[in-house]
Motif scaffolding. Structure first.
Motif, PDB file in Angstrom:
ATOM      1  N   CYS A 101       0.842  -1.193   0.000  1.00 37.71           N
ATOM      2  CA  CYS A 101       0.000   0.000   0.000  1.00 37.71           C
ATOM      3  C   CYS A 101       0.878   1.245   0.000  1.00 37.71           C
ATOM      4  O   CYS A 101       1.993   1.230   0.510  1.00 37.71           O
ATOM      5  N   GLU A 102       0.318   2.315  -0.549  1.00 38.91           N
ATOM      6  CA  GLU A 102       0.959   3.623  -0.479  1.00 38.91           C
ATOM      7  C   GLU A 102       0.258   4.429   0.610  1.00 38.91           C
ATOM      8  O   GLU A 102      -0.959   4.368   0.738  1.00 38.91           O
TER       9      GLU A 102
ATOM     10  N   ALA B 232      -9.327   0.783  -1.094  1.00 36.32           N
ATOM     11  CA  ALA B 232      -9.212   0.403  -2.504  1.00 36.32           C
ATOM     12  C   ALA B 232      -8.682   1.588  -3.316  1.00 36.32           C
ATOM     13  O   ALA B 232      -8.973   2.745  -2.979  1.00 36.32           O
ATOM     14  N   PRO B 233      -7.924   1.317  -4.368  1.00 37.35           N
ATOM     15  CA  PRO B 233      -7.395   2.420  -5.186  1.00 37.35           C
ATOM     16  C   PRO B 233      -8.473   3.352  -5.734  1.00 37.35           C
ATOM     17  O   PRO B 233      -8.257   4.542  -5.868  1.00 37.35           O
ATOM     18  N   LYS B 234      -9.652   2.811  -6.018  1.00 35.54           N
ATOM     19  CA  LYS B 234     -10.723   3.662  -6.551  1.00 35.54           C
ATOM     20  C   LYS B 234     -11.205   4.691  -5.526  1.00 35.54           C
ATOM     21  O   LYS B 234     -11.835   5.671  -5.877  1.00 35.54           O
TER      22      LYS B 234
ATOM     23  N   ARG C  49      -9.006   6.222  -3.460  1.00 41.73           N
ATOM     24  CA  ARG C  49      -7.780   6.957  -3.103  1.00 41.73           C
ATOM     25  C   ARG C  49      -8.063   8.420  -2.788  1.00 41.73           C
ATOM     26  O   ARG C  49      -7.610   8.959  -1.795  1.00 41.73           O
TER      27      ARG C  49
ATOM     28  N   TYR D 152      -6.416   9.242   0.839  1.00 43.26           N
ATOM     29  CA  TYR D 152      -4.985   8.986   0.610  1.00 43.26           C
ATOM     30  C   TYR D 152      -4.065   9.548   1.680  1.00 43.26           C
ATOM     31  O   TYR D 152      -2.962   9.068   1.877  1.00 43.26           O
TER      32      TYR D 152
ATOM     33  N   VAL E 173      -3.417   2.978   0.884  1.00 44.14           N
ATOM     34  CA  VAL E 173      -4.189   2.664  -0.318  1.00 44.14           C
ATOM     35  C   VAL E 173      -3.501   1.493  -1.029  1.00 44.14           C
ATOM     36  O   VAL E 173      -2.300   1.547  -1.301  1.00 44.14           O
TER      37      VAL E 173
ATOM     38  N   TYR F 157      -1.872  -0.936  -3.463  1.00 45.84           N
ATOM     39  CA  TYR F 157      -1.132  -0.776  -4.714  1.00 45.84           C
ATOM     40  C   TYR F 157      -2.001  -1.294  -5.850  1.00 45.84           C
ATOM     41  O   TYR F 157      -2.603  -2.366  -5.755  1.00 45.84           O
ATOM     42  N   GLU F 158      -2.103  -0.520  -6.918  1.00 42.81           N
ATOM     43  CA  GLU F 158      -3.047  -0.791  -8.008  1.00 42.81           C
ATOM     44  C   GLU F 158      -3.006  -2.230  -8.523  1.00 42.81           C
ATOM     45  O   GLU F 158      -4.037  -2.891  -8.639  1.00 42.81           O
TER      46      GLU F 158
ATOM     47  N   THR G  92      -4.709  -5.097  -6.279  1.00 42.20           N
ATOM     48  CA  THR G  92      -6.104  -4.984  -5.867  1.00 42.20           C
ATOM     49  C   THR G  92      -6.873  -6.235  -6.268  1.00 42.20           C
ATOM     50  O   THR G  92      -6.896  -6.605  -7.437  1.00 42.20           O
TER      51      THR G  92
ATOM     52  N   SER H 193     -15.473  -0.366   0.998  1.00 43.35           N
ATOM     53  CA  SER H 193     -15.531   0.592  -0.100  1.00 43.35           C
ATOM     54  C   SER H 193     -16.985   0.972  -0.335  1.00 43.35           C
ATOM     55  O   SER H 193     -17.814   0.095  -0.565  1.00 43.35           O
TER      56      SER H 193
END
Length: 120
Positions: A53-54, A70-72, A74, A78, A83, A85-86, A89, A102
């Motif tokens: 994750c970032e 989830a990246p969606k 972000r 953030y 978050v 990592y794309e 997922t 989410s």
């Protein structure tokens, strides 16, 4: 399934981000083999800290699915939540089973708003 959980535990112990990415890419490509309504597997998986994750757009670190966004989502969290990592997922059909919420909880979104407004 048990082998996958053991591999995830090894990745957690080693804190190896490259191995974590490879393992989760495999998981996403073959999720049908893992997801058969077995809540025990998903519950165990959600507690292992092996998800790249970032945090705040910085370095990639390992976290648990149940602690990550989830990246969606972000843009909503953030600054205040890791978050995923794309490329790591999992399919959305697995989100609730492995603990990904989410959209993220409103408390986290409000923390994000506070963080953004207090930073200027």
């Amino acid at each position: 399934k048990e082998t996958f959980l053991m591999c995830a535990s090894v990745v957690e112990k080693e804190s190896n981000i490259h191995k974590a990415i490879l393992l989760l890419e495999y998981f996403s490509e073959h999720f049908g083999e893992f997801y058969d309504g077995n809540k025990d597997f998903c519950s165990k998986l959600s507690e292992i800290q092996f998800v790249p994750c970032e945090v705040d757009g910085g370095d990639v670190t390992l976290h648990r699915f149940c602690d990550a966004a989830a990246p969606k989502d972000r843009h909503l969290v953030y600054r205040v939540m890791p978050v995923i990592y794309e490329s790591c997922t999992p399919p959305q059909v697995l989100f609730s089973a492995i603990g990904i919420t989410s959209p993220p909880p409103i408390s986290q979104v409000l923390k994000q708003v506070r963080a953004l407004t207090n930073s200027n």
